[in-house]
Scaffold this motif. Structure first.
Motif, PDB file in Angstrom:
ATOM      1  N   TYR A 178       0.795  -1.221   0.000  1.00  0.00           N
ATOM      2  CA  TYR A 178       0.000   0.000   0.000  1.00  0.00           C
ATOM      3  C   TYR A 178       0.828   1.272   0.000  1.00  0.00           C
ATOM      4  CZ  TYR A 178      -3.780  -3.184   1.294  1.00  0.00           C
ATOM      5  OH  TYR A 178      -4.687  -4.205   1.316  1.00  0.00           O
ATOM      6  N   GLN A 179       0.318   2.261  -0.719  1.00  0.00           N
ATOM      7  CA  GLN A 179       0.736   3.645  -0.527  1.00  0.00           C
ATOM      8  C   GLN A 179       0.042   4.156   0.747  1.00  0.00           C
ATOM      9  OE1 GLN A 179      -0.381   5.726  -4.109  1.00  0.00           O
ATOM     10  NE2 GLN A 179       1.144   4.674  -5.373  1.00  0.00           N
ATOM     11  N   PRO A 180       0.455   5.311   1.258  1.00  0.00           N
ATOM     12  CA  PRO A 180      -0.207   5.822   2.477  1.00  0.00           C
ATOM     13  C   PRO A 180      -1.717   5.938   2.271  1.00  0.00           C
ATOM     14  CG  PRO A 180       1.749   7.117   1.975  1.00  0.00           C
ATOM     15  CD  PRO A 180       1.540   6.190   0.805  1.00  0.00           C
ATOM     16  N   PRO A 181      -2.489   5.712   3.333  1.00  0.00           N
ATOM     17  CA  PRO A 181      -3.954   5.790   3.191  1.00  0.00           C
ATOM     18  C   PRO A 181      -4.429   7.226   2.980  1.00  0.00           C
ATOM     19  CG  PRO A 181      -3.342   5.552   5.497  1.00  0.00           C
ATOM     20  CD  PRO A 181      -2.067   5.417   4.707  1.00  0.00           C
ATOM     21  N   HIS A 182      -5.605   7.360   2.396  1.00  0.00           N
ATOM     22  CA  HIS A 182      -6.269   8.666   2.370  1.00  0.00           C
ATOM     23  C   HIS A 182      -6.673   8.992   3.811  1.00  0.00           C
ATOM     24  CE1 HIS A 182      -6.711   9.207  -2.026  1.00  0.00           C
ATOM     25  NE2 HIS A 182      -6.583   7.892  -2.021  1.00  0.00           N
ATOM     26  N   PRO A 183      -6.596  10.263   4.188  1.00  0.00           N
ATOM     27  CA  PRO A 183      -6.874  10.613   5.590  1.00  0.00           C
ATOM     28  C   PRO A 183      -8.358  10.460   5.942  1.00  0.00           C
ATOM     29  CG  PRO A 183      -6.427  12.589   4.287  1.00  0.00           C
ATOM     30  CD  PRO A 183      -6.184  11.424   3.382  1.00  0.00           C
ATOM     31  N   MET A 184      -8.586  10.213   7.221  1.00  0.00           N
ATOM     32  CA  MET A 184      -9.950  10.217   7.741  1.00  0.00           C
ATOM     33  C   MET A 184     -10.235  11.615   8.284  1.00  0.00           C
ATOM     34  SD  MET A 184      -9.586   6.469   9.558  1.00  0.00           S
ATOM     35  CE  MET A 184     -11.114   6.458  10.459  1.00  0.00           C
ATOM     36  N   ASN A 211      -7.153   4.652  -5.608  1.00  0.00           N
ATOM     37  CA  ASN A 211      -6.838   6.057  -5.886  1.00  0.00           C
ATOM     38  C   ASN A 211      -5.505   6.332  -5.204  1.00  0.00           C
ATOM     39  OD1 ASN A 211      -9.971   5.885  -5.664  1.00  0.00           O
ATOM     40  ND2 ASN A 211      -9.565   7.725  -6.867  1.00  0.00           N
ATOM     41  N   MET A 212      -4.514   6.690  -5.978  1.00  0.00           N
ATOM     42  CA  MET A 212      -3.162   6.775  -5.437  1.00  0.00           C
ATOM     43  C   MET A 212      -2.965   8.001  -4.548  1.00  0.00           C
ATOM     44  SD  MET A 212      -0.841   5.457  -8.612  1.00  0.00           S
ATOM     45  CE  MET A 212      -0.932   7.009  -9.492  1.00  0.00           C
ATOM     46  N   THR A 213      -2.103   7.833  -3.549  1.00  0.00           N
ATOM     47  CA  THR A 213      -1.684   8.968  -2.729  1.00  0.00           C
ATOM     48  C   THR A 213      -0.230   9.336  -3.021  1.00  0.00           C
ATOM     49  OG1 THR A 213      -1.215   7.396  -0.949  1.00  0.00           O
ATOM     50  CG2 THR A 213      -3.301   8.570  -0.840  1.00  0.00           C
ATOM     51  N   GLU A 214       0.396   8.583  -3.913  1.00  0.00           N
ATOM     52  CA  GLU A 214       1.755   8.916  -4.370  1.00  0.00           C
ATOM     53  C   GLU A 214       1.780   8.813  -5.891  1.00  0.00           C
ATOM     54  OE1 GLU A 214       4.043   5.942  -2.334  1.00  0.00           O
ATOM     55  OE2 GLU A 214       4.380   7.234  -0.578  1.00  0.00           O
ATOM     56  N   ASP A 215       2.646   9.612  -6.517  1.00  0.00           N
ATOM     57  CA  ASP A 215       2.743   9.590  -7.976  1.00  0.00           C
ATOM     58  C   ASP A 215       3.371   8.285  -8.459  1.00  0.00           C
ATOM     59  OD1 ASP A 215       1.800  12.184  -7.924  1.00  0.00           O
ATOM     60  OD2 ASP A 215       3.794  13.091  -8.066  1.00  0.00           O
ATOM     61  N   LYS A 216       3.044   7.938  -9.681  1.00  0.00           N
ATOM     62  CA  LYS A 216       3.746   6.859 -10.383  1.00  0.00           C
ATOM     63  C   LYS A 216       4.298   7.439 -11.681  1.00  0.00           C
ATOM     64  CE  LYS A 216       1.765   2.500  -8.756  1.00  0.00           C
ATOM     65  NZ  LYS A 216       3.049   2.014  -8.200  1.00  0.00           N
ATOM     66  N   PRO A 217       5.426   8.149 -11.596  1.00  0.00           N
ATOM     67  CA  PRO A 217       5.945   8.809 -12.805  1.00  0.00           C
ATOM     68  C   PRO A 217       6.256   7.833 -13.920  1.00  0.00           C
ATOM     69  CG  PRO A 217       7.349   9.242 -10.869  1.00  0.00           C
ATOM     70  CD  PRO A 217       6.238   8.363 -10.410  1.00  0.00           C
ATOM     71  N   GLU A 218       6.646   6.618 -13.562  1.00  0.00           N
ATOM     72  CA  GLU A 218       6.993   5.639 -14.603  1.00  0.00           C
ATOM     73  C   GLU A 218       5.766   5.253 -15.418  1.00  0.00           C
ATOM     74  OE1 GLU A 218       6.705   5.119 -11.438  1.00  0.00           O
ATOM     75  OE2 GLU A 218       5.741   3.190 -11.041  1.00  0.00           O
ATOM     76  N   GLN A 219       4.575   5.477 -14.867  1.00  0.00           N
ATOM     77  CA  GLN A 219       3.343   5.205 -15.617  1.00  0.00           C
ATOM     78  C   GLN A 219       2.671   6.499 -16.101  1.00  0.00           C
ATOM     79  OE1 GLN A 219       0.507   2.552 -13.692  1.00  0.00           O
ATOM     80  NE2 GLN A 219       2.139   1.339 -12.766  1.00  0.00           N
TER      81      GLN A 219
END
Lengths: 563, 183
Positions: A178-184, A211-219
């Motif tokens: 997992y990427q970091p969770p979306h905040p509550m 839904n990502m919380t970090e970029d995926k520049p390679e994609q």
């Protein structure tokens, strides 16, 4: 390979088809991907993205007369919203059929990318408990695979797709990559804190979401911008879809041929070699039929469509499907029951100064807590449910009219929280999809006939969800607690599964542990139709994992000369 | 005004990967050729159109922000009557409008739009309390609220419109905006 047009044909371009195309292309196969819907290109064809309410036809809501004429089922999935109507099947042009007045809501997409563009993006893993359920309580046929076998494939697809979530260490909801969770928000944290103390064992977590919380520049994909317009398509590529993720990867290999508007009517089959020999399509615009040939076929048309295509793929001179030597094809149709909801209001004035900035794409989740260790003493049903919800506060309502009302509507109402339960549906053999013997659609395919009902176990489970939900809300200290248990119509959750169930025994299942048809070694059915049970968690990550795994196996078999 | 302006995006600290992103987001949105933006055929007489405009403006008047007329609410209501409502709902609305207008004549011997704002409010208060013309007042109020808060003025001037929030803050002080975020 003179006999073949392609190494592989992938039927369908949704979540499963996209993964099949990506994996097969990256492994060097020449792939044809077919979709019955129209072409939708990433970014360019997201025609309502970024529009404000004043820029949407009818300010966002399709007129009821038009909805009831064209989207009598798709409206249950959101086709009545003009921001996304163009992503849904027209139910008038492409009708279905029921038996015995048992309604089924088959919410279908209408484009390349399928439901990957409009899915709810909840990204959960099945657990040991889920894969063992059929074996343990005797419903349906036992899964031939277990969690440990699938876990690495979950990791593989999660890493690529980009899933945001918290690690919780729960056996019933295994952690992933997992990427970091979306905040509550403040109200959700308030409920989490009090509920987890008041009722040990219950958890409120940020819903794991694609839904990502970090970029995926390679994609070429950016993290979520909290617009919550996902179902219109996202030019940031922030959520996983065929268009944002798997299709670009497949195209990058130069091994992909993608054709839209191609309605697959049936598969051709040679009983002597026990192989699929062709995929017959009708062009949706010209009505021209054509047969494409390939070494292997991945059927990923969606659970119900794949089952329908298989049923319509007859043995020569027979009205029986080649894939139905077990007699199980079209049986065990399932969906989650999900019309039980409960809610409450946060009474704490300390939360009053706060509102939410941004429109988050997810909410909060209460993982399954029923029947985890065998059967709960006070449960009158088997298996369990999870609960999806969110807290929010809307604009304050105001009485009267005029300047005072206008001013009052600049304030917010109280923080409220609402959850909906998603209940596991047992596999019932007589919940079926069959073909209408006399009526065909405009492409010559017999109409799908549904005969699917929820039963006693699902009804009891949903009643329990309301009782438990209200009790939890009260225990957490919420006020204005209530619940509603509405009519549960199969198909409603858009988690339809089954029809070509997986199993070890060719006499009681349609595909084997590799999602490979028992009756045709070069056919892989990797979408929701292969599911032998439903778990209570959202299914898409499991479709992805099983598809990637099947592609890996299939290519190895091809290279070994086995198929 | 375009929804997505490159400057706004950069100012908001948006994580942009590739310049091509801006073009689709900044797609020109004017001159829509699809239905649902204005009535496909007239539903009101000129008199009725003036009455609906006057009523909607009293429900959401011009204050420190524009009111219902500036926000195009009367045309929105006419569009909904033409293209969204069932014939029965449309008739109910028009009948109710006639009853309220009749009350204005009985009370002041003037048409509703010709009354002073105070007189108009008095008639509307009666319509609200005595349920004139069925539930016309509530009906018209709901339509006005819907039309106003989904209008560009309602979203951007009366409320706060953030097309690309860029992040989520579930503990945001209301005191920093003192308005509602539109969605």
């Amino acid at each position: 390979m003179a006999n073949y047009d392609f190494d592989a044909i992938v039927i369908g371009s949704g979540i499963s088809g996209g993964w099949a195309a990506k994996e097969l292309c990256e492994k060097g196969m020449k792939v044809l991907m077919l979709d019955r819907g129209r072409m939708v290109e990433h970014r360019k064809d997201y025609i309502t993205e970024g529009k404000g309410p004043w820029q949407l036809a009818y300010r966002g809501n399709l007129p009821p007369a038009e909805t009831d004429r064209d989207f009598i089922m798709a409206k249950w999935g959101g086709a009545n919203l003009t921001a996304q109507t163009h992503f849904y099947n027209n139910d008038r042009l492409n009708p279905i059929d029921y038996e015995n007045s048992k309604p089924f809501r088959w919410v279908r997409p209408n484009q390349v990318g399928g439901k990957s563009l409009i899915w709810g993006r909840v990204a959960l893993r099945w657990s040991h408990i889920d894969f063992e359920a059929n074996k343990r309580d005797g419903h349906g046929s036992p899964w031939p695979i277990d969690y440990d076998e699938i876990a690495p494939w979950y990791s593989y697809v999660e890493t690529f797709a980009g899933i945001a979530g918290s690690r919780e260490g729960l056996p019933q909801l295994p952690d992933g990559e997992y990427q970091p969770p979306h905040p509550m928000n403040v109200a959700e944290l308030w409920v989490k804190d009090r509920l987890e103390k008041a009722v040990p064992g219950r958890k409120v977590i940020s819903t794991r979401t694609a839904n990502m919380t970090e970029d995926k520049p390679e994609q070429g994909r950016s993290r979520c911008q909290d617009r919550n317009m996902c179902a219109r398509g996202c030019s940031f590529g922030a959520y996983f879809s065929t268009q944002s993720a798997t299709l670009p990867a497949a195209r990058k290999t130069n091994n992909l041929t993608l054709m839209s508007d191609q309605v697959v009517t049936n598969l051709e089959y040679d009983p002597k070699t026990r192989r699929v020999t062709g995929v017959r399509v009708v062009d949706a615009n010209t009505n021209q039929a054509h047969v494409y040939r390939s070494r292997i076929v991945f059927l990923c048309a969606s659970a119900m469509s794949s089952t329908q295509i298989l049923l319509n793929s007859r043995l020569p001179g027979s009205d029986r499907s080649f894939a139905d030597s077990s007699g199980m094809l079209g049986h065990y149709i399932m969906d989650h029951a999900f019309r039980a909801s409960f809610w409450g209001t946060v009474p704490d004035p300390a939360l009053e100064p706060f509102i939410a900035y941004g429109r988050r794409p997810n909410g909060v989740y209460i993982p399954r807590f029923r029947n985890l260790n065998g059967q709960d003493a006070d449960a009158d049903f088997v298996r369990g449910y999870g609960m999806q919800g969110a807290a929010g506060r809307g604009p304050a309502g105001a009485g009267g009219f005029g300047a005072a009302m206008k001013e009052a509507m600049r304030a917010y109402g109280p923080w409220t929280i609402r959850f909906t339960a998603f209940g596991e549906c047992l596999p019932y053999k007589d919940n079926t999809l069959s073909l209408n013997p006399s009526k065909t659609d405009r492409f010559g395919v017999p109409l799908a006939v549904f005969n699917v009902t929820f039963r006693d176990n699902e009804q009891k489970m949903m009643r329990d969800a309301c009782l438990q939900g209200e009790a939890m809300m009260k225990a957490a200290g919420l006020t204005g607690v209530g619940s509603i248990n509405e009519e549960h119509v199969p198909g409603d959750a858009i988690h339809e599964m089954g029809g070509a169930c997986m199993g070890e025994d060719p006499r009681s299942s349609v595909v084997n542990r590799w999602s490979q048809a028992h009756d045709a070694a070069n056919l892989f059915v990797t979408d929701g139709s292969q599911m032998a049970s439903t778990s209570c968690v959202n299914p898409s990550m499991t479709f992805m994992a099983l598809t990637a795994r099947a592609a890996d196996y299939a290519v190895k078999q091809v290279k070994a000369g086995a198929i | 005004m375009t929804v997505f302006d490159r400057r706004d995006l950069l100012a908001a600290g948006i994580a942009l990967l590739g310049a091509e992103l801006v073009t689709p987001l900044a797609r020109a949105l004017a001159a829509e050729a699809v239905p649902g933006f204005s009535a496909s055929q007239a539903q009101f007489t000129p008199e009725q159109r003036a009455q609906v405009a006057a009523i909607s403006e009293r429900i959401i008047p011009t204050t420190d922000t524009p009111g219902a007329i500036s926000a195009g609410v009367p045309a929105f209501i006419e569009m909904m009557l033409a293209d969204w409502y069932s014939p029965q709902e449309r008739d109910d609305f028009l009948n109710g409008l006639g009853v309220v207008e009749g009350r204005a004549w009985i009370q002041y011997e003037k048409t509703f739009p010709a009354l002073t704002p105070q007189e108009q409010d008095e008639i509307l208060t009666i319509a609200m309390q005595e349920h004139l013309g069925g539930d016309f007042f509530n009906h018209c109020k709901q339509m006005t609220i819907l039309g106003y808060y989904t209008s560009e003025i309602g979203c951007k001037q009366e409320r706060v419109y953030v097309p690309v929030p860029g992040h989520y803050d579930g503990r945001y002080p209301y005191a920093q905006v003192r308005r509602v975020f539109s969605s």
